[in-house]
Design an enzyme around this catalytic site. Structure first.
Site, PDB file in Angstrom:
ATOM      1  N   GLY A  11      20.629  -3.188  30.020  1.00 26.24           N
ATOM      2  CA  GLY A  11      21.455  -4.384  29.265  1.00 26.24           C
ATOM      3  C   GLY A  11      21.951  -4.824  29.919  1.00 26.24           C
ATOM      4  NE  ARG A  21      30.654 -17.013  44.212  1.00 29.23           N
ATOM      5  CZ  ARG A  21      31.702 -17.133  45.018  1.00 29.23           C
ATOM      6  NH1 ARG A  21      32.463 -15.474  44.536  1.00 29.23           N
ATOM      7  NH2 ARG A  21      32.173 -17.308  45.348  1.00 29.23           N
ATOM      8  NE  ARG A  78      16.785  -1.884  28.041  1.00 29.72           N
ATOM      9  CZ  ARG A  78      18.121  -1.655  28.000  1.00 29.72           C
ATOM     10  NH1 ARG A  78      18.459  -0.570  29.126  1.00 29.72           N
ATOM     11  NH2 ARG A  78      18.550  -2.715  26.958  1.00 29.72           N
ATOM     12  CB  CYS A  79      10.788  -1.683  34.129  1.00 25.86           C
ATOM     13  SG  CYS A  79       8.933  -1.186  35.648  1.00 25.86           S
ATOM     14  CG  ASP A 109      23.270   7.863  33.286  1.00 30.20           C
ATOM     15  OD1 ASP A 109      23.006   8.124  33.757  1.00 30.20           O
ATOM     16  OD2 ASP A 109      21.891   7.964  32.251  1.00 30.20           O
ATOM     17  CB  THR A 131      26.274  -0.618  30.983  1.00 34.24           C
ATOM     18  OG1 THR A 131      26.599  -0.224  29.992  1.00 34.24           O
ATOM     19  CG2 THR A 131      27.177   0.512  31.752  1.00 34.24           C
ATOM     20  CB  ILE A 132      29.125  -3.853  27.330  1.00 35.14           C
ATOM     21  CG1 ILE A 132      27.949  -3.722  25.982  1.00 35.14           C
ATOM     22  CG2 ILE A 132      28.658  -5.527  27.798  1.00 35.14           C
ATOM     23  CD1 ILE A 132      28.015  -4.461  25.075  1.00 35.14           C
ATOM     24  CG  ASP A 133      27.277   0.738  25.579  1.00 33.36           C
ATOM     25  OD1 ASP A 133      27.387   0.371  25.371  1.00 33.36           O
ATOM     26  OD2 ASP A 133      26.058   1.458  26.347  1.00 33.36           O
ATOM     27  CG  ASP A 135      27.449   4.277  29.080  1.00 29.41           C
ATOM     28  OD1 ASP A 135      27.478   3.922  30.273  1.00 29.41           O
ATOM     29  OD2 ASP A 135      26.440   4.061  28.495  1.00 29.41           O
ATOM     30  NE  ARG A 177      22.889   2.925  23.295  1.00 25.94           N
ATOM     31  CZ  ARG A 177      21.803   2.141  24.624  1.00 25.94           C
ATOM     32  NH1 ARG A 177      20.944   2.707  24.496  1.00 25.94           N
ATOM     33  NH2 ARG A 177      22.448   1.480  25.953  1.00 25.94           N
ATOM     34  N   GLY A 191      45.337  -3.523  16.805  1.00 28.22           N
ATOM     35  CA  GLY A 191      45.934  -2.751  15.902  1.00 28.22           C
ATOM     36  C   GLY A 191      45.628  -2.903  14.258  1.00 28.22           C
ATOM     37  CD  GLU A 193      44.970  -0.754   9.543  1.00 25.62           C
ATOM     38  OE1 GLU A 193      43.988  -1.386  10.353  1.00 25.62           O
ATOM     39  OE2 GLU A 193      45.989  -0.827   9.485  1.00 25.62           O
ATOM     40  NE  ARG A 274      32.638  -8.109   0.305  1.00 20.92           N
ATOM     41  CZ  ARG A 274      32.351  -9.401   0.404  1.00 20.92           C
ATOM     42  NH1 ARG A 274      32.457 -10.651   0.647  1.00 20.92           N
ATOM     43  NH2 ARG A 274      32.426  -9.333  -1.368  1.00 20.92           N
ATOM     44  NE  ARG A 283      23.760  -5.511  25.552  1.00 23.13           N
ATOM     45  CZ  ARG A 283      22.265  -5.307  25.820  1.00 23.13           C
ATOM     46  NH1 ARG A 283      22.457  -6.406  25.882  1.00 23.13           N
ATOM     47  NH2 ARG A 283      21.803  -4.294  25.598  1.00 23.13           N
TER      48      ARG A 283
HETATM   49  P1  ATP Z   1      22.005   0.230  29.339  1.00 19.71           P
HETATM   50  O1  ATP Z   1      23.445   0.879  29.930  1.00 19.71           O
HETATM   51  O2  ATP Z   1      22.827  -1.334  29.665  1.00 19.71           O
HETATM   52  O3  ATP Z   1      21.208   0.962  28.789  1.00 19.71           O
HETATM   53  P2  ATP Z   1      20.919   1.628  31.622  1.00 19.71           P
HETATM   54  O4  ATP Z   1      20.180   0.986  32.727  1.00 19.71           O
HETATM   55  O5  ATP Z   1      21.043   3.437  31.259  1.00 19.71           O
HETATM   56  O6  ATP Z   1      21.666   0.412  30.516  1.00 19.71           O
HETATM   57  P3  ATP Z   1      18.290   1.903  30.727  1.00 19.71           P
HETATM   58  O7  ATP Z   1      17.421   1.400  29.493  1.00 19.71           O
HETATM   59  O8  ATP Z   1      18.125   3.203  30.294  1.00 19.71           O
HETATM   60  O9  ATP Z   1      19.680   1.422  30.717  1.00 19.71           O
HETATM   61  O10 ATP Z   1      17.370   1.744  32.172  1.00 19.71           O
HETATM   62  C1  ATP Z   1      17.568   0.450  32.650  1.00 19.71           C
HETATM   63  C2  ATP Z   1      15.691   1.065  33.278  1.00 19.71           C
HETATM   64  O11 ATP Z   1      15.751   2.179  34.733  1.00 19.71           O
HETATM   65  C3  ATP Z   1      14.741   1.363  32.626  1.00 19.71           C
HETATM   66  O12 ATP Z   1      13.780   0.643  31.929  1.00 19.71           O
HETATM   67  C4  ATP Z   1      13.516   1.980  33.708  1.00 19.71           C
HETATM   68  O13 ATP Z   1      13.271   1.015  34.788  1.00 19.71           O
HETATM   69  C5  ATP Z   1      14.991   2.224  34.893  1.00 19.71           C
HETATM   70  N1  ATP Z   1      14.757   3.989  34.757  1.00 19.71           N
HETATM   71  C6  ATP Z   1      15.601   4.749  33.787  1.00 19.71           C
HETATM   72  N2  ATP Z   1      15.239   6.101  33.618  1.00 19.71           N
HETATM   73  C7  ATP Z   1      14.739   6.035  34.857  1.00 19.71           C
HETATM   74  C8  ATP Z   1      14.218   7.434  35.321  1.00 19.71           C
HETATM   75  N3  ATP Z   1      14.200   8.775  34.749  1.00 19.71           N
HETATM   76  N4  ATP Z   1      13.814   7.279  36.845  1.00 19.71           N
HETATM   77  C9  ATP Z   1      13.575   6.100  37.347  1.00 19.71           C
HETATM   78  N5  ATP Z   1      13.601   5.268  36.465  1.00 19.71           N
HETATM   79  C10 ATP Z   1      14.210   5.187  35.372  1.00 19.71           C
END
Ligand code: ATP
Length: 353
Positions: A11, A21, A78-79, A109, A131-133, A135, A177, A191, A193, A274, A283
């Site tokens: 993300g 940069r 994503r890939c 991660d 990542t904004i999370d 985490d 998440r 502030g 609750e 609400r 983001r």
């Molecule tokens: P965010 O915290 O914003 O979700 P992220 O880096 O954790 O960021 P993911 O969608 O989990 O987001 O991973 C980003 C990309 O990293 C995936 O689309 C993939 O290309 C690659 N990736 C994720 N897990 C693996 C893995 N176990 N092995 C190799 N590549 C990975």
């Protein structure tokens, strides 16, 4: 090392441009050249049909005027194929063909898992947490978190004004998440609750009781900050509850959403509630000063690691000092809940009248 690559993945997060940069300018300062890959790990795979839009050579000039921009000018995606070793090997082959000797990746991660794999296959790779999370446990802050908290605060301020005027409660859903940091920091700063988070079990009846008591004792606004993953830590028996109240019949079989939760709270407390889901608004936006500075420091340190042949590490910040940690120590380790801040929210919102 004479040439390195950089990419943003997962993300998008405000501050990623500041980090790119800093990578480019630090590399150029050390007489290296930089290639920026587009759309995360899709870039080095060069799968675009015309192969012209997978990467670009980045100079000092290409990265001027980006430090204040949100998102990532390299784009992100994503890939899913990148989980496969043969695909990772193809990326390495393509990067070597471009003369690259190292890579900096910016993401969360999942992105670090991909980076770890590349490094294990012999291609020096360094990670910057974006990542904004917030985490990732090894670093006090990830890039984009501070801006996202400030964006959420701004939205909550606006919602509070209207909910005070109407004397209603507001359930405001923020991202998170697995990690409630964004919710906890936003709640404390506003502030609010309550902060409901994935890491801590909670009962909808308890929140409704507190809400009812707050209204009885004269509270005009009640703000509940809800992390999206907190549906998983809800321990109430919804089936039983929904059977008890005529107005909740039918809900028990549905998947819970923020507006359904607001409805349940409204029925249980007898007070108007609400729901607002902040969504992608969190983001976006120009990165905060802290994120610009953090991105600059992390980007520079990532390049220095590659220069010193220290691939296989992620950079971060602890107690305002820039650190680096091996990938194997950090992937999959989620930050524990900051109970001190959660307790403080409870103390500061305690209602004794
Ligand atoms: P965010 O915290 O914003 O979700 P992220 O880096 O954790 O960021 P993911 O969608 O989990 O987001 O991973 C980003 C990309 O990293 C995936 O689309 C993939 O290309 C690659 N990736 C994720 N897990 C693996 C893995 N176990 N092995 C190799 N590549 C990975």
């Amino acid at each position: 090392m004479k040439r390195i690559g950089v990419l943003t993945s997962g993300g998008d997060a405000p501050g990623m441009n500041a980090a790119v940069r800093a990578v480019v300018r630090t590399a150029v300062y050390h007489d290296m050249s930089v290639i920026g890959f587009k759309r995360g790990y899709n870039g080095p795979l060069m799968q675009n049909r015309n192969h012209t839009d997978d990467f670009e050579i980045l100079t000092e000039r290409n990265v001027s005027g980006v430090i204040h921009r949100g998102g990532t000018f390299l784009m992100t995606a994503r890939c899913l194929d990148f989980h496969k070793q043969e695909v990772q090997e193809k990326a390495i082959k393509n990067m070597r063909a471009l003369g690259l000797e190292g890579l900096v990746v910016i993401g969360g991660d999942g992105t670090f898992r991909g980076a770890h794999a590349l490094n294990n296959l012999g291609f020096p790779t360094v990670g910057i947490p974006g990542t904004i999370d917030n985490d990732l446990a090894y670093t006090d802050f990830t890039l984009g978190f501070d801006t996202a908290v400030n964006t959420a605060i701004d939205s909550v301020n606006r919602i509070r004004e209207t909910s005070e005027s109407h004397e209603r409660a507001s359930l405001i859903t923020v991202m998170g998440r697995n990690c409630g940091d964004l919710a906890v920091h936003t709640a404390l700063a506003c502030g609010a609750e309550y902060a409901l988070v994935p890491e801590k079990e909670w009962y909808v009846e308890d929140i409704a009781d507190k809400l009812k008591w707050g209204v009885l004792t004269g509270k005009r606004s009640n703000i509940i900050i809800f992390a999206e993953g907190a549906f998983n830590s809800l321990k109430s028996n919804m089936h039983e509850l929904c059977h008890k109240y005529e107005a909740l019949k039918g809900i028990e079989n549905d998947q819970m959403t923020s507006s359904k939760l607001a409805h349940v709270l409204e029925v249980l407390s007898g007070h108007e509630v609400r729901a607002t889901v902040l969504g992608y608004i969190q983001r976006g936006g120009s990165p905060s000063g802290s994120d610009r500075i953090l991105g600059s420091r992390l980007g520079a340190h990532a390049v220095e690691l590659l220069l010193n042949n220290k691939g296989g590490r992620a950079v971060g910040i602890r107690e305002n000092k820039i650190i680096d940690v091996p990938f194997e120590e950090i992937t999959g380790v989620i930050r524990p809940l900051n109970n001190e801040l959660v307790d403080l929210i409870n103390v500061l919102s305690h209602n004794t009248e």
